[in-house]
Enzyme design. Structure first.
Site, PDB file in Angstrom:
ATOM      1  N   ASN A  60      -9.642   1.518   2.187  1.00 26.37           N
ATOM      2  CA  ASN A  60      -9.360   1.504   3.619  1.00 26.37           C
ATOM      3  C   ASN A  60      -9.928   2.738   4.322  1.00 26.37           C
ATOM      4  O   ASN A  60     -10.408   2.650   5.453  1.00 26.37           O
ATOM      5  CB  ASN A  60      -7.855   1.366   3.870  1.00 26.37           C
ATOM      6  CG  ASN A  60      -7.424  -0.094   3.821  1.00 26.37           C
ATOM      7  OD1 ASN A  60      -8.251  -0.972   3.590  1.00 26.37           O
ATOM      8  ND2 ASN A  60      -6.162  -0.364   4.035  1.00 26.37           N
ATOM      9  N   CYS A 101      -2.948  -1.656   9.277  1.00 28.25           N
ATOM     10  CA  CYS A 101      -3.391  -1.038   8.010  1.00 28.25           C
ATOM     11  C   CYS A 101      -4.258   0.201   8.198  1.00 28.25           C
ATOM     12  O   CYS A 101      -3.837   1.300   7.870  1.00 28.25           O
ATOM     13  CB  CYS A 101      -4.135  -2.064   7.162  1.00 28.25           C
ATOM     14  SG  CYS A 101      -3.052  -3.381   6.608  1.00 28.25           S
ATOM     15  N   ARG A 131      -0.157  -4.896  16.324  1.00 28.26           N
ATOM     16  CA  ARG A 131       0.211  -3.547  15.889  1.00 28.26           C
ATOM     17  C   ARG A 131      -0.980  -2.609  16.107  1.00 28.26           C
ATOM     18  O   ARG A 131      -2.096  -2.904  15.699  1.00 28.26           O
ATOM     19  CB  ARG A 131       0.598  -3.542  14.399  1.00 28.26           C
ATOM     20  CG  ARG A 131       1.967  -4.123  14.145  1.00 28.26           C
ATOM     21  CD  ARG A 131       2.259  -4.176  12.665  1.00 28.26           C
ATOM     22  NE  ARG A 131       1.365  -5.094  11.984  1.00 28.26           N
ATOM     23  CZ  ARG A 131       1.270  -5.204  10.644  1.00 28.26           C
ATOM     24  NH1 ARG A 131       2.008  -4.446   9.872  1.00 28.26           N
ATOM     25  NH2 ARG A 131       0.441  -6.067  10.102  1.00 28.26           N
ATOM     26  N   ASN A 161     -19.889  -2.545  13.374  1.00 32.70           N
ATOM     27  CA  ASN A 161     -19.843  -3.004  14.765  1.00 32.70           C
ATOM     28  C   ASN A 161     -19.169  -1.940  15.618  1.00 32.70           C
ATOM     29  O   ASN A 161     -17.968  -1.687  15.483  1.00 32.70           O
ATOM     30  CB  ASN A 161     -19.091  -4.330  14.879  1.00 32.70           C
ATOM     31  CG  ASN A 161     -19.856  -5.444  14.185  1.00 32.70           C
ATOM     32  OD1 ASN A 161     -21.093  -5.471  14.237  1.00 32.70           O
ATOM     33  ND2 ASN A 161     -19.151  -6.334  13.519  1.00 32.70           N
ATOM     34  N   LEU A 187      -6.248  -7.932   1.182  1.00 28.78           N
ATOM     35  CA  LEU A 187      -6.497  -9.069   2.080  1.00 28.78           C
ATOM     36  C   LEU A 187      -6.658  -8.638   3.534  1.00 28.78           C
ATOM     37  O   LEU A 187      -6.009  -7.713   4.007  1.00 28.78           O
ATOM     38  CB  LEU A 187      -5.422 -10.141   1.935  1.00 28.78           C
ATOM     39  CG  LEU A 187      -3.956  -9.779   2.071  1.00 28.78           C
ATOM     40  CD1 LEU A 187      -3.532  -9.797   3.517  1.00 28.78           C
ATOM     41  CD2 LEU A 187      -3.148 -10.772   1.259  1.00 28.78           C
ATOM     42  N   THR A 223       0.850  -1.196   0.000  1.00 33.11           N
ATOM     43  CA  THR A 223       0.000   0.000   0.000  1.00 33.11           C
ATOM     44  C   THR A 223       0.885   1.246   0.000  1.00 33.11           C
ATOM     45  O   THR A 223       1.680   1.424   0.929  1.00 33.11           O
ATOM     46  CB  THR A 223      -0.907  -0.004   1.245  1.00 33.11           C
ATOM     47  OG1 THR A 223      -1.659  -1.204   1.219  1.00 33.11           O
ATOM     48  CG2 THR A 223      -1.839   1.193   1.259  1.00 33.11           C
ATOM     49  N   PHE A 241     -19.023  -3.966   8.895  1.00 33.34           N
ATOM     50  CA  PHE A 241     -18.207  -2.839   9.374  1.00 33.34           C
ATOM     51  C   PHE A 241     -19.033  -1.772  10.085  1.00 33.34           C
ATOM     52  O   PHE A 241     -18.700  -0.599  10.087  1.00 33.34           O
ATOM     53  CB  PHE A 241     -17.350  -2.240   8.241  1.00 33.34           C
ATOM     54  CG  PHE A 241     -16.036  -2.964   8.122  1.00 33.34           C
ATOM     55  CD1 PHE A 241     -16.005  -4.286   7.714  1.00 33.34           C
ATOM     56  CD2 PHE A 241     -14.840  -2.356   8.487  1.00 33.34           C
ATOM     57  CE1 PHE A 241     -14.812  -4.993   7.659  1.00 33.34           C
ATOM     58  CE2 PHE A 241     -13.645  -3.057   8.436  1.00 33.34           C
ATOM     59  CZ  PHE A 241     -13.639  -4.364   8.012  1.00 33.34           C
ATOM     60  N   GLU A 292      -6.432  -9.763   7.491  1.00 37.65           N
ATOM     61  CA  GLU A 292      -5.800 -10.754   8.352  1.00 37.65           C
ATOM     62  C   GLU A 292      -6.894 -11.707   8.840  1.00 37.65           C
ATOM     63  O   GLU A 292      -8.022 -11.309   9.075  1.00 37.65           O
ATOM     64  CB  GLU A 292      -5.095 -10.070   9.520  1.00 37.65           C
ATOM     65  CG  GLU A 292      -4.008  -9.154   9.012  1.00 37.65           C
ATOM     66  CD  GLU A 292      -3.042  -8.695  10.090  1.00 37.65           C
ATOM     67  OE1 GLU A 292      -3.025  -9.279  11.182  1.00 37.65           O
ATOM     68  OE2 GLU A 292      -2.299  -7.737   9.812  1.00 37.65           O
ATOM     69  N   GLY A 342     -17.813  -0.205  19.147  1.00 33.84           N
ATOM     70  CA  GLY A 342     -17.042  -0.749  20.269  1.00 33.84           C
ATOM     71  C   GLY A 342     -15.769   0.036  20.459  1.00 33.84           C
ATOM     72  O   GLY A 342     -15.763   1.272  20.356  1.00 33.84           O
TER      73      GLY A 342
HETATM   74  C1  UDX Z   1      -7.908  -4.109   6.502  1.00 34.87           C
HETATM   75  C2  UDX Z   1      -8.832  -4.155   5.280  1.00 34.87           C
HETATM   76  O1  UDX Z   1     -10.080  -4.751   5.636  1.00 34.87           O
HETATM   77  C3  UDX Z   1      -8.164  -4.932   4.152  1.00 34.87           C
HETATM   78  O2  UDX Z   1      -8.981  -4.925   2.992  1.00 34.87           O
HETATM   79  C4  UDX Z   1      -6.823  -4.267   3.848  1.00 34.87           C
HETATM   80  O3  UDX Z   1      -6.154  -4.952   2.832  1.00 34.87           O
HETATM   81  C5  UDX Z   1      -5.967  -4.222   5.103  1.00 34.87           C
HETATM   82  O4  UDX Z   1      -6.675  -3.558   6.144  1.00 34.87           O
HETATM   83  P1  UDX Z   1      -7.322  -5.822   8.463  1.00 34.87           P
HETATM   84  O5  UDX Z   1      -6.360  -4.800   8.979  1.00 34.87           O
HETATM   85  O6  UDX Z   1      -6.900  -7.246   8.392  1.00 34.87           O
HETATM   86  O7  UDX Z   1      -7.782  -5.445   6.971  1.00 34.87           O
HETATM   87  O8  UDX Z   1      -8.594  -5.748   9.412  1.00 34.87           O
HETATM   88  P2  UDX Z   1     -10.148  -5.452   9.287  1.00 34.87           P
HETATM   89  O9  UDX Z   1     -10.894  -6.708   9.267  1.00 34.87           O
HETATM   90  O10 UDX Z   1     -10.430  -4.464   8.218  1.00 34.87           O
HETATM   91  O11 UDX Z   1     -10.388  -4.776  10.715  1.00 34.87           O
HETATM   92  C6  UDX Z   1      -9.685  -3.588  11.075  1.00 34.87           C
HETATM   93  C7  UDX Z   1     -10.045  -3.137  12.473  1.00 34.87           C
HETATM   94  O12 UDX Z   1     -11.373  -2.655  12.502  1.00 34.87           O
HETATM   95  C8  UDX Z   1      -9.965  -4.227  13.544  1.00 34.87           C
HETATM   96  O13 UDX Z   1      -9.361  -3.675  14.696  1.00 34.87           O
HETATM   97  C9  UDX Z   1     -11.413  -4.582  13.808  1.00 34.87           C
HETATM   98  O14 UDX Z   1     -11.623  -5.070  15.102  1.00 34.87           O
HETATM   99  C10 UDX Z   1     -12.081  -3.238  13.602  1.00 34.87           C
HETATM  100  N1  UDX Z   1     -13.512  -3.302  13.238  1.00 34.87           N
HETATM  101  C11 UDX Z   1     -13.893  -3.947  12.094  1.00 34.87           C
HETATM  102  C12 UDX Z   1     -14.455  -2.683  14.052  1.00 34.87           C
HETATM  103  O15 UDX Z   1     -14.124  -2.093  15.087  1.00 34.87           O
HETATM  104  N2  UDX Z   1     -15.775  -2.741  13.689  1.00 34.87           N
HETATM  105  C13 UDX Z   1     -16.192  -3.370  12.561  1.00 34.87           C
HETATM  106  O16 UDX Z   1     -17.399  -3.372  12.296  1.00 34.87           O
HETATM  107  C14 UDX Z   1     -15.230  -4.000  11.737  1.00 34.87           C
END
Ligand code: UDX
Length: 433
Positions: free
Chosen positions: A212, A264, A334, A255, A153, A122, A253, A155, A257
């Site tokens: 993102n 990322c 991280r 949720n 992707l 990125t 997305f 995680e 909290g």
């Molecule tokens: C993210 C993007 O989803 C992915 O497409 C990109 O390539 C890399 O960054 P990732 O960092 O693996 O992926 O996590 P993601 O599932 O997006 O969640 C990110 C954060 O948001 C987490 O801390 C998660 O707990 C939080 N989250 C997610 C919320 O607090 N509420 C939600 O509804 C969804």
């Protein structure tokens, strides 16, 4: 096809193993000797469901090999993926591109035939153009084409997101072979009907950052509504459900909290703001500063809630923290909201005991001064408050009666709004979100 993946971190290791799964011959380059040895032995140095099986399969089959040498890379193939990290710069919002630049600087002088470099990392918009100019200076009697092919992707779902992505995006300069080579590389994915968006490099770079930024905004939106719900006595989860039924909005997305963390979203929205500033378009992204602010306030609020349920002070209290990873199905800590909150609570004088199913080692390295327990039950021993901060499956099935016998006070702060309040309240717990 033969190809090289430069950088075998989270993204690169997944991409390399998945390219081997698609039938390609892959050489992965990793400069860290310890990581390299592990990967070459078929061991994934981080937790990612499904990846260990895939890595071992292709190390064993010989379709995936690992090296630390850029000379090996230049000899092995003429297609190179860049998958190195682009972390946040220290003390600044911008992305640190030193690893991307180093990969280009090391590889290109070694090329003895024309090469195609496909960037996956990125990066700020404009990077492919800058690297192209740099490549033209460094290349000795060969042509080097640079194109951008961002990854999306998540995680925890990295293998699936690579092999069955929602879409493929390629940003290429006119006149090169990036499109035809990419069509070959991803032929089985494209044949299965996956949309393949061909565009120019700045657009491809911006697709990733925009995606993102949108996801981060969606999370902060619902967290901002949660703040209003607190003030008005309304239920943010019911609001998320109700607005989520609108197909224009969607429930994912939303949720509320403790907010987002990880390697990322936080750094990508900051790098996006920094880059827009450089381009003279800072005003367009001022809302992302608020997205960041709302997100960081969630962490502060969680600490305040812990203090409140502990009777107004954290001094001398025992607090159990369930979850340390930035999200479930990952051992990544991280910018983890959970560990950030744990650290703040400890600074206010409480003794904090942390438990996470997978992220214990990484947490200990980052926060060695916190106490760690070997189970959720142990973390809750004599606790004055229990904070659920990562919604691991095993926490969803915790037994309120059994935990109730271990704690000193039945205070539960559900930082992910993932438990059933009625169940916990009827077992005598003070349930707070
Ligand atoms: C993210 C993007 O989803 C992915 O497409 C990109 O390539 C890399 O960054 P990732 O960092 O693996 O992926 O996590 P993601 O599932 O997006 O969640 C990110 C954060 O948001 C987490 O801390 C998660 O707990 C939080 N989250 C997610 C919320 O607090 N509420 C939600 O509804 C969804």
């Amino acid at each position: 096809m033969r190809m090289v993946v430069l950088g075998l971190g989270y993204l690169g290791a997944t991409h390399a193993a998945c390219m081997a799964e698609l039938g390609h011959e892959v050489l992965g380059i990793e400069v860290d000797p310890e990581k390299r040895e592990q990967l070459a032995a078929g061991v994934v140095p981080f937790y990612e469901p499904g990846l260990p099986e895939l890595l071992r399969k292709h190390i064993d089959s010989g379709r995936l090999t690992v090296s630390g040498s850029y000379r090996d890379a230049a000899e092995f193939a003429d297609v190179f993926f860049i998958a190195v990290g682009t972390p946040q710069k220290k003390g600044e919002y911008g992305a640190d591109l030193q690893y991307v630049d180093a990969a280009i600087d090391e590889l290109i002088p070694l090329l003895t035939r024309d090469g195609l470099i496909l960037g996956k990392s990125t990066v700020p918009v404009g990077t492919a153009q800058r690297l192209s100019d740099r490549a033209a200076e460094l290349a000795k009697d060969v042509d080097v084409e640079i194109a951008w092919n961002p990854e999306f992707l998540r995680e925890g779902y990295a293998v699936k997101d690579t092999l069955q992505p929602d879409r493929l995006v390629l940003g290429r300069f006119a006149g090169g072979r990036a499109e035809s080579v990419s069509r070959d590389i991803y032929s089985s994915i494209i044949d299965s009907g996956t949309p393949f968006i061909i565009t120019d490099p700045p657009t491809a770079e911006l697709v990733k950052t925009s995606a993102n930024a949108f996801l981060a905004t969606k999370i902060s939106f619902i967290n901002a509504i949660a703040e209003v719900c607190d003030a008005a006595g309304a239920d943010v989860k019911a609001i998320a459900d109700a607005i989520g039924y609108d197909s224009r909005i969607g429930r994912k997305f939303l949720n509320a909290g403790i907010g987002f963390g990880g390697g990322c979203l936080p750094k990508d929205i900051r790098a996006f703001m920094a880059r827009a500033g450089e381009l003279g378009a800072a005003e367009a992204l001022t809302f992302l500063r608020e997205v960041d602010n709302v997100n960081m306030r969630r962490r502060t609020r969680m600490v305040e809630l812990a203090r409140e349920v502990c009777g107004g002070t954290l001094l001398g209290k025992r607090v159990a923290i369930l979850g340390a990873a930035f999200k479930p199905e990952s051992d990544d800590v991280r910018d983890s909201p959970a560990l950030n909150v744990a650290g703040q609570i400890q600074l206010q004088g409480a003794s904090v005991s942390v438990y996470d199913p997978k992220a214990m080692d990484n947490s200990r390295k980052l926060f060695p001064t916190l106490d760690y327990s070997s189970s959720a039950l142990e973390a809750c021993d004599q606790a004055d408050a229990m904070l659920l901060l990562t919604e691991w499956q095993e926490f969803l099935s915790l037994d309120p009666a059994e935990l109730g016998k271990r704690v000193r006070h039945k205070n539960l702060v559900d930082g992910r709004m993932c438990l059933n309040p009625t169940v916990w309240e009827s077992a005598g717990w003070n349930y707070r979100v």
